[in-house]
Each structure stands twice: as C-alpha cells, then as structure tokens.
Design a protein around this motif. Structure first.
Motif, PDB file in Angstrom:
ATOM      1  N   LEU A  42       0.712  -1.056   0.156  1.00  0.00           N
ATOM      2  CA  LEU A  42       0.009   0.109   0.032  1.00  0.00           C
ATOM      3  C   LEU A  42       0.984   1.292  -0.047  1.00  0.00           C
ATOM      4  O   LEU A  42       1.743   1.292   0.742  1.00  0.00           O
ATOM      5  CB  LEU A  42      -1.001   0.008   1.245  1.00  0.00           C
ATOM      6  N   PHE A  43       0.493   2.258  -0.713  1.00  0.00           N
ATOM      7  CA  PHE A  43       1.099   3.578  -1.022  1.00  0.00           C
ATOM      8  C   PHE A  43       0.197   4.496  -0.059  1.00  0.00           C
ATOM      9  O   PHE A  43      -0.956   4.496  -0.743  1.00  0.00           O
ATOM     10  CB  PHE A  43       1.495   3.754  -2.292  1.00  0.00           C
ATOM     11  N   VAL A  44       0.792   5.348   0.858  1.00  0.00           N
ATOM     12  CA  VAL A  44      -0.305   6.160   1.392  1.00  0.00           C
ATOM     13  C   VAL A  44       0.582   7.687   1.118  1.00  0.00           C
ATOM     14  O   VAL A  44       1.669   7.938   1.550  1.00  0.00           O
ATOM     15  CB  VAL A  44      -0.467   5.742   2.846  1.00  0.00           C
ATOM     16  N   ASP A  45      -0.355   8.814   0.679  1.00  0.00           N
ATOM     17  CA  ASP A  45       0.244   9.965   0.379  1.00  0.00           C
ATOM     18  C   ASP A  45       1.468   9.998  -0.384  1.00  0.00           C
ATOM     19  O   ASP A  45       2.325  10.986   0.280  1.00  0.00           O
ATOM     20  CB  ASP A  45       0.228  10.609   1.923  1.00  0.00           C
ATOM     21  N   PRO A  46       1.976   9.387  -1.202  1.00  0.00           N
ATOM     22  CA  PRO A  46       3.144   9.407  -1.841  1.00  0.00           C
ATOM     23  C   PRO A  46       3.422  10.674  -2.590  1.00  0.00           C
ATOM     24  O   PRO A  46       2.392  10.986  -3.423  1.00  0.00           O
ATOM     25  CB  PRO A  46       3.478   8.152  -2.826  1.00  0.00           C
ATOM     26  N   TYR A  47       4.282  11.465  -2.555  1.00  0.00           N
ATOM     27  CA  TYR A  47       4.424  12.874  -3.257  1.00  0.00           C
ATOM     28  C   TYR A  47       5.837  12.880  -3.695  1.00  0.00           C
ATOM     29  O   TYR A  47       6.678  12.794  -2.895  1.00  0.00           O
ATOM     30  CB  TYR A  47       4.092  13.967  -2.372  1.00  0.00           C
ATOM     31  N   LEU A  48       5.932  12.923  -5.079  1.00  0.00           N
ATOM     32  CA  LEU A  48       7.059  13.062  -5.581  1.00  0.00           C
ATOM     33  C   LEU A  48       7.389  14.450  -6.381  1.00  0.00           C
ATOM     34  O   LEU A  48       8.364  14.465  -7.293  1.00  0.00           O
ATOM     35  CB  LEU A  48       7.253  11.922  -6.549  1.00  0.00           C
ATOM     36  N   GLY A  49       6.570  15.400  -6.075  1.00  0.00           N
ATOM     37  CA  GLY A  49       6.892  16.718  -6.793  1.00  0.00           C
ATOM     38  C   GLY A  49       7.781  17.598  -6.076  1.00  0.00           C
ATOM     39  O   GLY A  49       8.253  17.330  -5.003  1.00  0.00           O
ATOM     40  N   THR A  50       8.208  18.761  -6.756  1.00  0.00           N
ATOM     41  CA  THR A  50       9.190  19.548  -5.986  1.00  0.00           C
ATOM     42  C   THR A  50       8.501  20.803  -5.379  1.00  0.00           C
ATOM     43  O   THR A  50       9.137  21.914  -5.152  1.00  0.00           O
ATOM     44  CB  THR A  50       9.884  19.931  -7.181  1.00  0.00           C
ATOM     45  N   GLY A  51       7.082  20.966  -5.285  1.00  0.00           N
ATOM     46  CA  GLY A  51       6.170  21.971  -4.771  1.00  0.00           C
ATOM     47  C   GLY A  51       5.905  23.138  -5.617  1.00  0.00           C
ATOM     48  O   GLY A  51       5.993  22.734  -6.950  1.00  0.00           O
ATOM     49  N   ASP A  52       5.865  24.263  -5.493  1.00  0.00           N
ATOM     50  CA  ASP A  52       5.618  25.491  -6.029  1.00  0.00           C
ATOM     51  C   ASP A  52       6.329  26.639  -5.609  1.00  0.00           C
ATOM     52  O   ASP A  52       5.838  27.788  -5.029  1.00  0.00           O
ATOM     53  CB  ASP A  52       4.037  25.708  -5.960  1.00  0.00           C
ATOM     54  N   PRO A  53       7.577  26.557  -5.892  1.00  0.00           N
ATOM     55  CA  PRO A  53       8.506  27.579  -5.609  1.00  0.00           C
ATOM     56  C   PRO A  53       8.097  28.983  -6.121  1.00  0.00           C
ATOM     57  O   PRO A  53       7.512  29.195  -7.216  1.00  0.00           O
ATOM     58  CB  PRO A  53       9.909  27.206  -6.247  1.00  0.00           C
ATOM     59  N   PRO A  54       8.406  29.979  -5.535  1.00  0.00           N
ATOM     60  CA  PRO A  54       8.940  30.117  -4.042  1.00  0.00           C
ATOM     61  C   PRO A  54       8.345  29.897  -2.918  1.00  0.00           C
ATOM     62  O   PRO A  54       8.446  29.969  -1.811  1.00  0.00           O
ATOM     63  CB  PRO A  54       9.432  31.510  -4.009  1.00  0.00           C
ATOM     64  N   ARG A  55       6.788  29.535  -3.125  1.00  0.00           N
ATOM     65  CA  ARG A  55       5.920  29.367  -1.991  1.00  0.00           C
ATOM     66  C   ARG A  55       6.188  28.165  -1.367  1.00  0.00           C
ATOM     67  O   ARG A  55       6.540  28.191  -0.150  1.00  0.00           O
ATOM     68  CB  ARG A  55       4.499  29.282  -2.717  1.00  0.00           C
ATOM     69  N   THR A  56       6.274  27.039  -1.962  1.00  0.00           N
ATOM     70  CA  THR A  56       6.872  25.887  -1.258  1.00  0.00           C
ATOM     71  C   THR A  56       7.858  25.317  -2.107  1.00  0.00           C
ATOM     72  O   THR A  56       7.866  24.974  -3.299  1.00  0.00           O
ATOM     73  CB  THR A  56       5.521  24.780  -1.049  1.00  0.00           C
ATOM     74  N   VAL A  57       8.961  24.925  -1.396  1.00  0.00           N
ATOM     75  CA  VAL A  57      10.013  24.498  -2.039  1.00  0.00           C
ATOM     76  C   VAL A  57      10.700  23.237  -1.343  1.00  0.00           C
ATOM     77  O   VAL A  57      10.764  23.279  -0.240  1.00  0.00           O
ATOM     78  CB  VAL A  57      11.249  25.497  -1.573  1.00  0.00           C
ATOM     79  N   ARG A  58      10.525  22.092  -2.107  1.00  0.00           N
ATOM     80  CA  ARG A  58      11.178  20.787  -1.555  1.00  0.00           C
ATOM     81  C   ARG A  58      12.510  20.829  -1.036  1.00  0.00           C
ATOM     82  O   ARG A  58      13.405  21.256  -1.771  1.00  0.00           O
ATOM     83  CB  ARG A  58      10.845  19.787  -2.882  1.00  0.00           C
ATOM     84  N   MET A  59      12.783  20.087   0.034  1.00  0.00           N
ATOM     85  CA  MET A  59      13.921  20.229   0.912  1.00  0.00           C
ATOM     86  C   MET A  59      14.659  18.892   0.709  1.00  0.00           C
ATOM     87  O   MET A  59      15.968  18.763   1.240  1.00  0.00           O
ATOM     88  CB  MET A  59      14.179  21.004   2.340  1.00  0.00           C
ATOM     89  N   ILE A  60      14.038  17.916   0.276  1.00  0.00           N
ATOM     90  CA  ILE A  60      14.473  16.619   0.241  1.00  0.00           C
ATOM     91  C   ILE A  60      14.725  15.903  -1.154  1.00  0.00           C
ATOM     92  O   ILE A  60      13.975  16.378  -1.840  1.00  0.00           O
ATOM     93  CB  ILE A  60      13.798  15.578   1.339  1.00  0.00           C
ATOM     94  N   PRO A  61      15.201  14.809  -1.447  1.00  0.00           N
ATOM     95  CA  PRO A  61      15.345  13.989  -2.534  1.00  0.00           C
ATOM     96  C   PRO A  61      14.091  13.728  -2.947  1.00  0.00           C
ATOM     97  O   PRO A  61      13.190  13.345  -2.441  1.00  0.00           O
ATOM     98  CB  PRO A  61      16.419  12.981  -2.465  1.00  0.00           C
ATOM     99  N   VAL A  62      14.004  13.471  -4.310  1.00  0.00           N
ATOM    100  CA  VAL A  62      12.602  12.680  -4.791  1.00  0.00           C
ATOM    101  C   VAL A  62      13.087  11.287  -4.968  1.00  0.00           C
ATOM    102  O   VAL A  62      14.154  10.730  -5.405  1.00  0.00           O
ATOM    103  CB  VAL A  62      12.316  13.052  -6.353  1.00  0.00           C
ATOM    104  N   PRO A  63      12.646  10.129  -4.093  1.00  0.00           N
ATOM    105  CA  PRO A  63      13.149   8.994  -3.789  1.00  0.00           C
ATOM    106  C   PRO A  63      13.173   8.050  -4.918  1.00  0.00           C
ATOM    107  O   PRO A  63      13.466   7.056  -4.740  1.00  0.00           O
ATOM    108  CB  PRO A  63      12.528   8.737  -2.329  1.00  0.00           C
ATOM    109  N   PHE A  64      11.971   8.111  -5.739  1.00  0.00           N
ATOM    110  CA  PHE A  64      11.871   6.985  -6.775  1.00  0.00           C
ATOM    111  C   PHE A  64      10.777   7.624  -7.945  1.00  0.00           C
ATOM    112  O   PHE A  64      10.272   8.648  -7.529  1.00  0.00           O
ATOM    113  CB  PHE A  64      10.993   5.764  -6.335  1.00  0.00           C
ATOM    114  N   ASP A  65      10.935   7.098  -8.850  1.00  0.00           N
ATOM    115  CA  ASP A  65      10.104   7.423 -10.035  1.00  0.00           C
ATOM    116  C   ASP A  65       9.006   6.324  -9.987  1.00  0.00           C
ATOM    117  O   ASP A  65       9.283   5.079  -9.881  1.00  0.00           O
ATOM    118  CB  ASP A  65      10.905   7.162 -11.239  1.00  0.00           C
ATOM    119  N   PRO A  66       7.540   6.821 -10.003  1.00  0.00           N
ATOM    120  CA  PRO A  66       6.429   5.830  -9.809  1.00  0.00           C
ATOM    121  C   PRO A  66       6.475   4.747 -10.953  1.00  0.00           C
ATOM    122  O   PRO A  66       6.032   3.943 -10.846  1.00  0.00           O
ATOM    123  CB  PRO A  66       5.260   6.650  -9.863  1.00  0.00           C
ATOM    124  N   ARG A  67       7.028   4.984 -12.227  1.00  0.00           N
ATOM    125  CA  ARG A  67       7.010   4.104 -13.239  1.00  0.00           C
ATOM    126  C   ARG A  67       8.102   2.951 -13.016  1.00  0.00           C
ATOM    127  O   ARG A  67       7.922   1.846 -13.657  1.00  0.00           O
ATOM    128  CB  ARG A  67       7.362   4.979 -14.333  1.00  0.00           C
TER     129      ARG A  67
END
Length: 278
Positions: A42-67
């Motif tokens: 089961l995948f719960v709330d998986p998020y692999l986006g980078t946010g909406d800079p400069p409002r929300t800026v991802r600070m961690i790696p993108v850990p996998f490609d869903p494909r």
C-alpha cells in the motif's frame, strides 16, 4: 514527469523485501509504503513533486520514479492537498499496476476533474474508490478503517487505521489534536502512529507572494498530544523534512515524550528508512 534523484533502488528494495509482519518505508513529506508478509503493498500519500517555488520549496530528494514500481495493491490519500493527491506521483502507479486510488470525494475530484488522470494517463474512472469516515475495506491482508482527521486547511480530511495480524498502523494525514483521536485510540490497539510535525514559518501567499506566518503541521506539544490521545506504542513523526521554512528537528520530541504514557517509543526516521512491525 517525475525524475528520481535516487534511481530505482528504493522500489527495488520494496519489491525484494520479505517482511515477517509489516515493513514501513518513509518516503519523505507524509508518504509511506506498507508491505505485509503476503506481499500486499500500500502507498499512502506518496508525493514526488518539487512544490510550487517560491511558495513551497522541496528540501529533500525525490526518492523514486513511480514508473519503476512493479507492484501496488492500493494508493490511499488522506486529503486533497497537492502533496497528498498528485497526478505525476500517483497516476502512473494506478496505470502500471492496475491498483485503485482510495480517497475522500474532494481528493477524487482533484484526480478526476482537476487533473483528469483518466485522460492523461492509462487510468480508468473505476479505479477511483471514494471513501468516507466509518468505512472499512479489506485490501489484501490489511483491514483498512477510514477514521476522522482534524485539518482545518483541508476540505475533507481522513485518517487511516491499517490492521494486520502482525500489528496495527495509524496514518493521520495532517491531523492535529481532536477528540476523535482518543476515540480511535480506544477502538484500536495501535502499534505505530504516523503523525505530521513541523515548525511555524513565513510562507509566501499563493496570489500575492507576500510572506505570512504559517503553521500547517503539529507543533512539539500538539504531536505528542495526538500520540497520547491515540495511545500509541510508537510515534513516527513525518512532514518535518519537506518544506523550506517549515522544517523541524524531530529529535526534539524525545524531551516532550519522555514523561508521557504514550507514545512509549519515538522512532525518528529519515526519507528512505524502513521500520518493521511484527
């Protein structure tokens, strides 16, 4: 389209894992993967986006490609925010594995009406499974209870209790303290609880980009209040690593939990880490 900073090692590790009970991988933000001893994933709330800079800026790696994911039995969303329902992160999981999205109606509307996964990906509308508080579903070897959540920023938030012969896992989404948490804790013997934790910071407004003081997630006191109400054996704080300006130090929670009856244990995990429930 998602580009993974880590290649395919994480989905490969999940696919190769043979847990005795339940294995839980932390995906950063508020995402987790649960895999049971029979292979139910089961995948719960998986998020692999980078946010909406400069409002929300991802600070961690993108850990996998869903494909790169070869097997999933369900994707579950706790509420409709973009870091919980996100087409590039989740639609390929549905398209490639044939699994369903379990989510409240407001979250389904994002996938079906706003992002139109059925048009842009090989997703069919019968893969959208609407859930509501009080529902119970059997997904593989898990019994999933849809339970309340208190998130004033969301339209239709829920939380989930995942019951398995090996133990019980609670995922609160972005819930903050509420009377309903004590009811959930009384009804379920929860081994591991996943709760959002963060700091207060200034985040630019969506339209004006003017910064405003923002608190989206539980403070130290609030997250421990949630854990105590739920009578958790183990607390796993999440979301503290994600957004610039709202990051926090989860090790600070040791001082807050030390004298509390619950949680009995604090598990500080980083993106990509695995914990086991057995």
């Amino acid at each position: 389209m998602v580009h993974s900073d880590w290649g395919d090692w994480l989905p490969a590790a999940v696919a190769a894992a043979d847990p005795d009970g339940i294995a839980v991988w932390y995906l950063g933000c508020n995402g987790v993967i649960l895999k049971a001893s029979d292979g139910t994933t089961l995948f719960v709330d998986p998020y692999l986006g980078t946010g909406d800079p400069p409002r929300t800026v991802r600070m961690i790696p993108v850990p996998f490609d869903p494909r790169d994911v070869s097997d999933a039995d369900a994707v579950l969303a706790t509420h409709e925010h973009t870091d919980h329902v996100h087409g590039p992160s989740q639609a390929p999981l549905l398209a490639d594995t044939g699994c369903s999205l379990y989510a409240p109606e407001a979250s389904i509307a994002v996938a079906r009406d706003d992002e139109r996964w059925q048009d842009d990906y090989a997703v069919t509308t019968d893969q959208y499974r609407r859930v509501a508080v009080g529902d119970t579903y059997d997904i593989g070897s898990f019994t999933v209870h849809v339970t309340p959540a208190h998130d004033s920023d969301a339209v239709q938030p829920v939380s989930y209790v995942f019951e398995h012969d090996a133990g019980t896992v609670f995922h609160g989404g972005d819930t903050k303290p509420a009377d309903a948490l004590a009811e959930i804790g009384a009804a379920h013997d929860i081994d591991v609880g996943i709760l959002a934790f963060g700091s207060t910071g200034e985040i630019p407004d969506k339209q004006t980009r003017e910064p405003s003081v923002t608190t989206w997630y539980n403070t130290e006191t609030e997250v421990v209040a949630c854990a105590n109400a739920l009578q958790l054996d183990r607390l796993v704080p999440t979301h503290w690593d994600m957004w610039k300006g709202l990051t926090a130090d989860p090790t600070a929670l040791h001082a807050h939990t030390r004298s509390m009856a619950s949680p009995q244990r604090l598990d500080v995990v980083e993106i990509g880490d695995r914990i086991d429930v057995s």
